[in-house]
Design a protein around this motif. Structure first.
Motif, mmCIF file in Angstrom:
data_model
loop_
_atom_site.group_PDB
_atom_site.id
_atom_site.type_symbol
_atom_site.label_atom_id
_atom_site.label_comp_id
_atom_site.label_asym_id
_atom_site.label_seq_id
_atom_site.Cartn_x
_atom_site.Cartn_y
_atom_site.Cartn_z
ATOM 1 N N ASP A 148 0.849 -1.188 0.000
ATOM 2 C CA ASP A 148 0.000 0.000 0.000
ATOM 3 C C ASP A 148 0.884 1.237 0.000
ATOM 4 O O ASP A 148 1.820 1.351 0.810
ATOM 5 C CB ASP A 148 -0.911 0.013 1.225
ATOM 6 C CG ASP A 148 -2.098 -0.934 1.060
ATOM 7 O OD1 ASP A 148 -2.161 -1.614 0.017
ATOM 8 O OD2 ASP A 148 -2.939 -1.000 1.982
ATOM 9 N N GLU A 161 -7.721 -1.170 -10.657
ATOM 10 C CA GLU A 161 -8.086 -1.580 -9.297
ATOM 11 C C GLU A 161 -9.359 -2.411 -9.257
ATOM 12 O O GLU A 161 -10.064 -2.435 -8.252
ATOM 13 C CB GLU A 161 -8.257 -0.339 -8.414
ATOM 14 C CG GLU A 161 -6.981 0.456 -8.220
ATOM 15 C CD GLU A 161 -7.171 1.686 -7.327
ATOM 16 O OE1 GLU A 161 -6.212 2.055 -6.655
ATOM 17 O OE2 GLU A 161 -8.288 2.258 -7.329
ATOM 18 N N THR A 165 -12.347 -2.535 -6.578
ATOM 19 C CA THR A 165 -13.518 -1.704 -6.842
ATOM 20 C C THR A 165 -14.571 -2.375 -7.694
ATOM 21 O O THR A 165 -15.735 -2.004 -7.656
ATOM 22 C CB THR A 165 -13.085 -0.407 -7.559
ATOM 23 O OG1 THR A 165 -12.551 -0.749 -8.850
ATOM 24 C CG2 THR A 165 -12.016 0.326 -6.762
ATOM 25 N N SER A 171 -8.295 3.522 -12.433
ATOM 26 C CA SER A 171 -8.515 4.729 -11.627
ATOM 27 C C SER A 171 -7.395 5.734 -11.880
ATOM 28 O O SER A 171 -6.219 5.353 -11.890
ATOM 29 C CB SER A 171 -8.552 4.366 -10.140
ATOM 30 O OG SER A 171 -9.531 3.397 -9.884
ATOM 31 N N GLY A 187 -11.891 3.037 -4.105
ATOM 32 C CA GLY A 187 -11.877 3.506 -5.481
ATOM 33 C C GLY A 187 -11.774 5.016 -5.620
ATOM 34 O O GLY A 187 -11.438 5.519 -6.692
ATOM 35 N N ALA A 193 -2.279 4.046 -3.680
ATOM 36 C CA ALA A 193 -2.245 2.864 -4.552
ATOM 37 C C ALA A 193 -2.103 1.650 -3.653
ATOM 38 O O ALA A 193 -1.487 1.735 -2.585
ATOM 39 C CB ALA A 193 -1.086 2.939 -5.541
ATOM 40 N N THR A 197 -2.545 -4.330 -7.149
ATOM 41 C CA THR A 197 -3.163 -3.652 -8.292
ATOM 42 C C THR A 197 -2.087 -3.388 -9.352
ATOM 43 O O THR A 197 -0.897 -3.529 -9.092
ATOM 44 C CB THR A 197 -3.830 -2.335 -7.855
ATOM 45 O OG1 THR A 197 -2.854 -1.486 -7.235
ATOM 46 C CG2 THR A 197 -4.953 -2.606 -6.873
#
Length: 873
Positions: A148, A161, A165, A171, A187, A193, A197
């Motif tokens: 993260d 993502e 989401t 995104s 989202g 970030a 993903t």
């Protein structure tokens, strides 16, 4: 909440340096302190634990008690046979669960094997497990995000993502944003970030703020442990049946023992009789037969692209009446596709375009040149929107490689979220051309002319209104709309601010992540089977409804609700209104769990399908979770009960059909076995009450239960699927195995089998001057052979054996032939006749026992004829 903090606050909090990163020494220290950057996964059960779980059953406990008592009484052959059956049953379960575990291991793959980090002022690549809080992570297109991140730099950065989401489109990210609102959905956290993903466009830098189980994906993984594993409907029914049979056998044994004592019988003889009754009351082969039938169903499912992690899950899927399905990648292709073109002031569906007009060719050329993605027939990389544009051009023979070779790109103005435009300058012979794409409002602001019928016309306000109306019509169909313009230049040396001025409007395209072609038919089949399909997605409400309408899920917009509206409902209000909705949009992982639980609160059997991390808690909460094998994350696969190796919703419908067939066949097998066992109890019970000698010995009952009964029961377990299985409504989850006419069939046939066995016993005594062995032999043969013939009538409760097809189930015919052969071999071969204490029969005896054995079968067929006539009246 890192998204609420500024870049400076995050840098200070993580004690790092934007340009130099962490030192190797500091990174090593943090790694030792906080552990590796990976998700914790549940350890697979050991073979021993799987084995113990297989024998943790009330029927097994009673059989173990009977085996111990038989051994204590010196009846070692009985004891050994019982133990062999228990072992076979356990081994079947162990083998199947082990196979499922190995299949799952094969599906798992490392999603983030490498990470690009800045350490000691150098950019290096390290295993993602070694990333620590404070690391500066370098992001570029095509790279997975290892942890993260709070973004500290972003340049046209887009991140896919959908695993979180559910949205098809990437995104857009902006490191400069500081979000001050509470509880912003994943989202919408544009300055963050998340682990696992994928960067699809642009580049950036981020500082690691969470690793491993502290990441968003880790939090969801930990939520899985909060959901307790619940028993499937079949497990619950078999467990209840086992307890009932256990109490029944103990009760009958106690009653018979008391009766025997009152009659003055020998204590040792009564103990042996009690063992006989215990053995008669418990269908020894039932656990093994159910396990084998389920295992065979599982093997069929594997061939149909589904991996089942535990045996009863096949049956559970067959009993569902609600399928909650993730949209992206499950109902849809998870691939943006252009549906409509707008040029010459006309909107055209792509399927209706055979020959391209000049304006259409110009439109395709612009979308190909003003594009940073790559797409060939073999593979594609880049932003899904740009890939969709290239795929459209490729369809009409225009390739980016050939076009770029002919018209070399000399300059570009990258896309950004403020302008909502992207432009390129390409060489055209001695001249040059600007190609621009972007949001329709932005395109119209910078366009002054329009290409109509090969001529340039002024772009008037009326024409702009016409274009906007067409764009809105596409948007109403949930299409994402992009506009395209161009202009010719005599020199590519032009001020950057002048590139996107005085352009010529060419047209629009509308695109969407389309439904899978086969899904609509599958949903229609679900409707026929009275199964409600529910779509759950992270997409916006209009997009979700458009897809749902196209799939035939809903025709009423009121049946669509989004996450923000769900938050306003209490749990009780949601439970009351849950049946009003068919489509759920803009939902979070917590919403999905609430939705599943609300449906379950009405007594529904709920299946949840999905592939993303955000689906995992709801997969676990559902009665059966179905994960995608190709696009599914490891977390979703871990949470599921079944995995589709082809990611195809249609496979679920096949699984439903398989599950319904399996349950029907197991019910046939159980009814057959219990009818036979009830017949044995009737024979023994009546004989004791009438103070007769025991018509059967314990080893006779064991043999019939384990061999003679088991083969037909297994054959009934693999009975071919009925043609109308998917036209029936799902059964009530609370429905007993003995619902409908089943209990009457069981009792009637039990009494019939018991009485014909007693008749054969008394007939043998009369024919052979009270010879107990001879009488018991006739009773033994009639009990066995009558059950074999009776199995033919068990294939249907209402249709005769000739209507369902006498030879359609070849395994059943073979089991009857083999069973009769083995049964007569036992009484004719001296070695076996001594073990079973039986007496050889002559031809007339054999003829008599065959005739007597046909009575239960004939009675059933006559009863079916009566029921059919009554139904017609």
């Amino acid at each position: 909440m890192h998204y609420k903090k500024s870049i400076e606050e995050i840098i200070n909090e993580t004690s790092t340096n934007i340009r130099e990163g962490l030192t190797s020494k500091e990174a090593e220290s943090r790694l030792l302190k906080n552990g590796e950057n990976k998700l914790e996964s549940k350890k697979n059960k050991s073979i021993f634990k799987i084995f113990l779980s297989q024998i943790n059953d009330s029927m097994i406990y009673i059989l173990l008690f009977a085996a111990a008592l038989s051994a204590f009484m010196g009846e070692y052959s009985d004891s050994i046979i019982i133990l062999i059956v228990i072992l076979i049953n356990a081994l079947i379960g162990v083998i199947q669960e082990s196979k499922a575990q190995k299949a799952l291991e094969a599906l798992k793959s490392l999603s983030t094997p490498k990470a690009l980090v800045i350490r000691d002022s150098k950019t290096i690549e390290i295993p993602s497990e070694e990333v620590v809080v404070g690391d500066i992570i370098v992001l570029d297109a095509g790279r997975y995000i290892p942890c993260d991140l709070r973004l500290i730099e972003s340049f046209n950065l887009k991140v896919e993502e959908s695993a979180f989401t559910g949205e098809s489109l990437p995104s857009e990210k902006d490191a400069k944003e500081v979000l001050d609102k509470e509880d912003i959905l994943i989202g919408d956290r544009i300055n963050m970030a998340f682990m696992s993903t994928l960067v699809t466009y642009g580049r950036g830098l981020g500082v690691c703020v969470n690793t491993g189980m502290n990441t968003e994906i880790g939090k969801i993984a930990s939520m899985l442990n909060e959901e307790e594993n619940s028993e499937t409907p079949l497990q619950k029914k078999l467990s209840s049946l086992g307890k009932f049979l256990g109490f029944l056998s103990l009760g009958i044994c106690a009653l018979i023992f008391v009766v025997g004592m009152i009659q003055g019988r020998d204590t040792f003889e009564m103990l042996l009789t009690a063992i006989s009754l215990a053995v008669a009351a418990i269908p020894e082969g039932l656990p093994a037969i159910v396990a084998i039938v389920l295992a065979l169903g599982v093997q069929r499912m594997i061939k149909q692209n589904a991996i089942v992690k535990n045996l009863p899950s096949v049956e559970t899927l067959g009993s569902v009446n609600i399928i909650c399905s993730d949209k992206t990648g499950t109902l849809t292709l998870n691939k943006m596709t252009v549906r409509k073109l707008f040029s010459n002031l006309t909107t055209k569906n792509l399927e209706n375009i055979d020959n391209l007009k000049e304006e259409d060719k110009s439109l395709l050329e612009i979308m190909t040149l003003c594009n940073d993605a790559t797409s060939t027939e073999e593979n594609a990389t880049g932003d899904p929107t740009e890939v969709a544009l290239l795929d459209l051009s490729l369809k009409y023979g225009i390739t980016k490689k050939d076009l770029n070779k002919e018209h070399k790109r000399l300059n570009e103005v990258p896309f950004d979220s403020d302008r909502k435009l992207m432009s390129t300058i390409n060489k055209y012979g001695e001249n040059f051309k600007v190609s621009t794409k972007g949001a329709i409002d932005s395109i119209l602001k910078i366009s002054t002319k329009i290409l109509l019928n090969g001529k340039l016309e002024p772009l008037t306000e009326d024409l702009k209104k016409n274009i906007l109306d067409s764009s809105n019509e596409m948007s109403d169909d949930a299409l994402r709309v992009l506009g395209f313009s161009y202009k010719d230049l005599t020199s590519h040396h032009i001020d950057i601010d002048d590139i996107e001025k005085d352009l010529i409007f060419v047209g629009l395209v509308g695109m969407i992540d389309p439904p899978r072609e086969e899904v609509k038919d599958s949903i229609a089949l679900c409707k026929l089977a009275s199964i409600k399909t529910i779509m759950i997605t992270g997409d916006h409400k209009n997009t979700a409804f458009a897809i749902g309408k196209e799939l035939g899920l809903s025709e009423d917009f009121k049946e669509c609700i989004e996450g923000a509206e769900l938050d306003k409902l209490t749990d009780e209000e949601l439970k009351e209104r849950i049946n009003d909705f068919r489509i759920f949009a803009r939902v979070s992982p917590e919403h999905k769990v609430k939705i599943v639980k609300a449906f379950k609160s009405h007594g529904n059997i709920v299946s949840m399908t999905g592939d993303g991390v955000n689906d995992a808690p709801s997969l676990k909460a559902a009665d059966i979770g179905v994960a995608m094998g190709i696009t599914g994350t490891d977390v979703s696969k871990e949470a599921s009960d079944m995995i589709l190796t082809d990611d195809n919703f249609t496979t679920i419908v096949k699984a439903v059909e398989e599950g319904r067939t399996i349950y029907s066949n197991i019910k046939k097998a159980i009814t057959f076995l219990l009818s036979c066992n009830f017949g044995e109890i009737v024979a023994l019970f009546i004989a004791i009450l009438l103070n007769w000698a025991a018509p059967l010995q314990p080893i006779h009952i064991l043999w019939v239960n384990l061999i003679t009964d088991s083969f037909p029961a297994l054959s009934l377990g693999v009975d071919p699927t009925n043609d109308d299985v998917m036209s029936l409504s799902p059964r009530d989850p609370k429905e007993s195995i003995f619902s409908g006419n089943t209990k009457y069939i069981l009792i009637l046939n039990g009494f019939t089998i018991g009485l014909v066995t007693l008749f054969a016993f008394k007939l043998g005594q009369n024919l052979y001057q009270n010879s107990l062995y001879h009488a018991q032999t006739m009773a033994f043969v009639v009990l066995s052979v009558s059950q074999l013939f009776f199995s033919l009538s068990m294939r249907s409760e209402t249709k005769s054996v000739f209507e369902v097809g006498l030879f359609k189930n070849k395994y059943l015919i073979l089991s009857i032939i083999v069973g009769v052969f083995i049964q007569f071999s036992i009484i004719e071969i001296p070695f076996f006749s001594e073990i079973f204490k039986v007496y050889p029969l002559n031809r007339s005896d054999i003829f008599i026992v065959i005739l007597i054995s046909l009575i239960p079968f004939a009675l059933n067929e006559i009863l079916k004829l009566f029921l059919r006539k009554r139904k017609r009246l």
